[in-house]
Design an enzyme around this catalytic site. Structure first.
Site, PDB file in Angstrom:
ATOM      1  N   GLY B  97       0.869  -1.174   0.000  1.00 36.60           N
ATOM      2  CA  GLY B  97       0.000   0.000   0.000  1.00 36.60           C
ATOM      3  C   GLY B  97       0.899   1.214   0.000  1.00 36.60           C
ATOM      4  N   SER B 129       5.773  -5.583  -1.020  1.00 40.15           N
ATOM      5  CA  SER B 129       5.856  -4.191  -1.492  1.00 40.15           C
ATOM      6  C   SER B 129       6.247  -3.255  -0.337  1.00 40.15           C
ATOM      7  CB  SER B 129       4.538  -3.803  -2.169  1.00 40.15           C
ATOM      8  OG  SER B 129       4.652  -2.585  -2.842  1.00 40.15           O
ATOM      9  N   ALA B 130       5.356  -2.399   0.153  1.00 38.62           N
ATOM     10  CA  ALA B 130       5.701  -1.500   1.268  1.00 38.62           C
ATOM     11  C   ALA B 130       6.197  -2.283   2.486  1.00 38.62           C
ATOM     12  CB  ALA B 130       4.480  -0.652   1.653  1.00 38.62           C
ATOM     13  N   HIS B 166       8.628  -3.521  -7.143  1.00 40.66           N
ATOM     14  CA  HIS B 166       7.981  -3.153  -8.418  1.00 40.66           C
ATOM     15  C   HIS B 166       8.995  -2.576  -9.407  1.00 40.66           C
ATOM     16  CE1 HIS B 166       4.019  -3.744  -6.617  1.00 40.66           C
ATOM     17  NE2 HIS B 166       4.309  -2.890  -5.664  1.00 40.66           N
ATOM     18  N   GLU B 200       8.690  -7.709 -10.525  1.00 35.71           N
ATOM     19  CA  GLU B 200       7.412  -7.990  -9.854  1.00 35.71           C
ATOM     20  C   GLU B 200       7.178  -9.456  -9.522  1.00 35.71           C
ATOM     21  OE1 GLU B 200       4.741  -4.269 -10.327  1.00 35.71           O
ATOM     22  OE2 GLU B 200       4.450  -5.614 -12.023  1.00 35.71           O
TER      23      GLU B 200
END
Lengths: 243, 243
Positions: B97, B129-130, B166, B200
Site C-alpha cells: 500500500g 511491497s511497502a 515493483h 514484480e
C-alpha cells in the site's frame, strides 16, 4: 500565511524542463521570456540537484539555457548569505530534481519564509517540476523518491492546491505498482486540497487570482472524493484559486 | 540495533502481491506456505491501506487469499493492544500500500522496536511491497507518494540494504521524469547502503546469513558509485548480508 495573502503573486509553474526530448525550455520559451521580462538577473536555486549534479554545475546548465533566451541567471550558491540573496532578487527560479533534497535544503537555509514574502510582494517566481511542487501547499504529490528526510512536507503554499508534475500520457498496464491516479486518490484519503496534474508540455501562469494553462494537452484536476476532470488550455480554471 | 543482531532472522520479502494480473500471491504461493509452515495464525498489519481501504476490509481480503493457501490470518486492528499482539505473534505479514502511511502508523503505535525484537528472535516475517521496504534500513527507496509526513524514514533494518519493489521491466522513454535507475543513483548521492530492486515476480527468502532469490526475472543490485548488476535466481547473494 494563508494563500489569500498572495493576491499579488506572479507564478510560472512548469511541469518539465524538457518535452519529448526537445531543447531545455524549448516548449515554453515564450512564456519564460514574458515572465521574466524586465528582470535584469534571475536568482536560480539549484538545491534539487537532478542526478546529484553539484550546485555549480546545475546553475551553469540553466544559465546556458536561459542566456539563449536572453535572460541572465545567478546561482544562490554564489552568495554567502542566501536569505539576503532572496530578499534582493528580482526574480527566482527553482529548478527540478529531487523534491525531498530541495525542501530539506530550503528549510535548512531558512528560505521558506523569505521566498513566501517575495512571492507575496509580487516578485516573479518560476518553478519547474520539483520547483512547481514547492509552490503548492505541500510536497505530498511529488513523484520523487524520498532519498533524504526533510523537516517538513509543508511547501510555499502560494496557491491553495498541490501540483503533480510529469503526469503521464499513458500507463503501463502490466505494472502492478500503483498507478498515478491511484496514488492521488490515496493522497485524498488524508488531504483535502485539489491536485493539478500537469502533463509534460503543460504550464500554469498565475497572476493574482487569474490562472491560465498553456500547452496542448489537458490538465487533470483531482478533487477529494470526486472523479478527476480533464480541462484543456483556455478553460476557466479560476475556481482553483477560490478559498 | 545493528543488522548483525539478526542472525536468527527468517524473512520472506515479496515485490508485489500480484504478478501479470494473476491471483493474489499466486506467483509465490509455495514460498508463502513454506514460510508460515507450523504457524497457527499469522498477524497481519494492514496499515499501508492500498487505495485507502479500511484496516478491516484490507485484512478481510488478505485473509481470503491466505485461507486459500491453508493459512489463518488475524488483523492487528482487532487487538486493543497492538504491542502485545506483536509480542505474542507466531508470524507477521505486513502488506503493501502506501509506505508513508505504513511507517507513520508503525511509529505512532510504537511497533518498530517490538517487531525488530521478534524478527531478531527468529519469528517468520513476511513483507509485500511497502512491507518489504519496511524490512530494509530505510523507506528512502520506496516508489510511493509521500501522502503523509512520518516521524522518520528509518525502517526495521533487519537487513543491511534497502529494497526497491515493483522494479520495472522496461521504461517509457518518452517520459521526461526521472527513470527508476536515475532515482536510485540519486539515492546513492546521499546514502551508502546497497539497493536490491525486485522485479514484480521476485522475492527474497532470508534465513540468518543465507539469502535466496525466487522468481524467473533477474534482481538488479545497485551499489553506491558502481554500475548496477543483474543477478539471476540461483546466484550467490550472500555478499548482501556481509557488514
Amino acid at each position: 500565511m494563508s494563500t489569500s495573502s498572495f493576491s499579488a503573486r506572479n507564478l510560472l509553474l512548469v511541469s518539465s524542463s524538457r518535452f519529448d526530448g526537445g531543447e531545455m525550455f524549448g516548449h515554453c520559451q515564450a512564456a519564460v521570456q514574458a515572465h521574466f521580462a524586465g528582470v535584469s538577473k534571475v536568482l536560480f536555486i539549484p538545491y534539487a540537484r537532478p542526478d546529484g549534479l553539484s550546485h555549480e554545475a546545475y546553475t551553469a546548465g540553466i544559465a546556458t539555457a536561459f542566456n539563449q533566451m536572453g535572460i541572465e541567471v545567478v546561482g544562490i550558491e554564489t552568495y554567502a548569505d542566501p536569505k539576503a540573496a532572496v530578499a534582493a532578487a528580482e526574480g527566482i527560479f527553482i529548478g527540478g530534481g529531487n523534491t525531498f533534497v530541495l525542501i530539506r535544503d530550503l528549510y535548512e537555509n531558512g528560505l521558506i519564509k523569505p521566498i513566501r514574502t517575495r512571492i507575496a510582494e509580487g516578485m516573479p517566481y518560476m518553478g519547474s517540476s520539483a520547483g512547481s511542487n514547492m509552490a503548492g501547499m505541500s510536497i505530498s504529490t511529488s513523484n520523487d523518491m524520498p532519498i533524504v528526510y526533510p523537516p517538513s512536507f509543508e511547501a510555499l503554499g502560494a496557491i491553495p492546491f498541490n501540483i503533480n508534475p510529469h503526469y503521464p500520457r499513458s500507463e503501463d498496464n502490466r505494472h502492478m505498482g500503483e498507478s498515478r491516479d491511484q496514488r492521488i486518490r490515496e493522497f485524498h484519503h488524508f488531504n483535502a486540497q485539489p491536485v493539478v496534474a500537469l502533463r509534460e508540455d503543460g504550464l500554469l501562469k498565475i497572476q493574482g487570482n487569474s490562472i491560465a494553462l498553456h500547452g496542448n494537452l489537458p490538465v487533470r484536476i483531482f478533487h477529494q472524493g470526486k472523479t478527476p476532470e480533464d480541462l484543456m488550455p483556455g478553460a476557466d480554471l479560476a475556481f482553483l484559486l477560490e478559498e
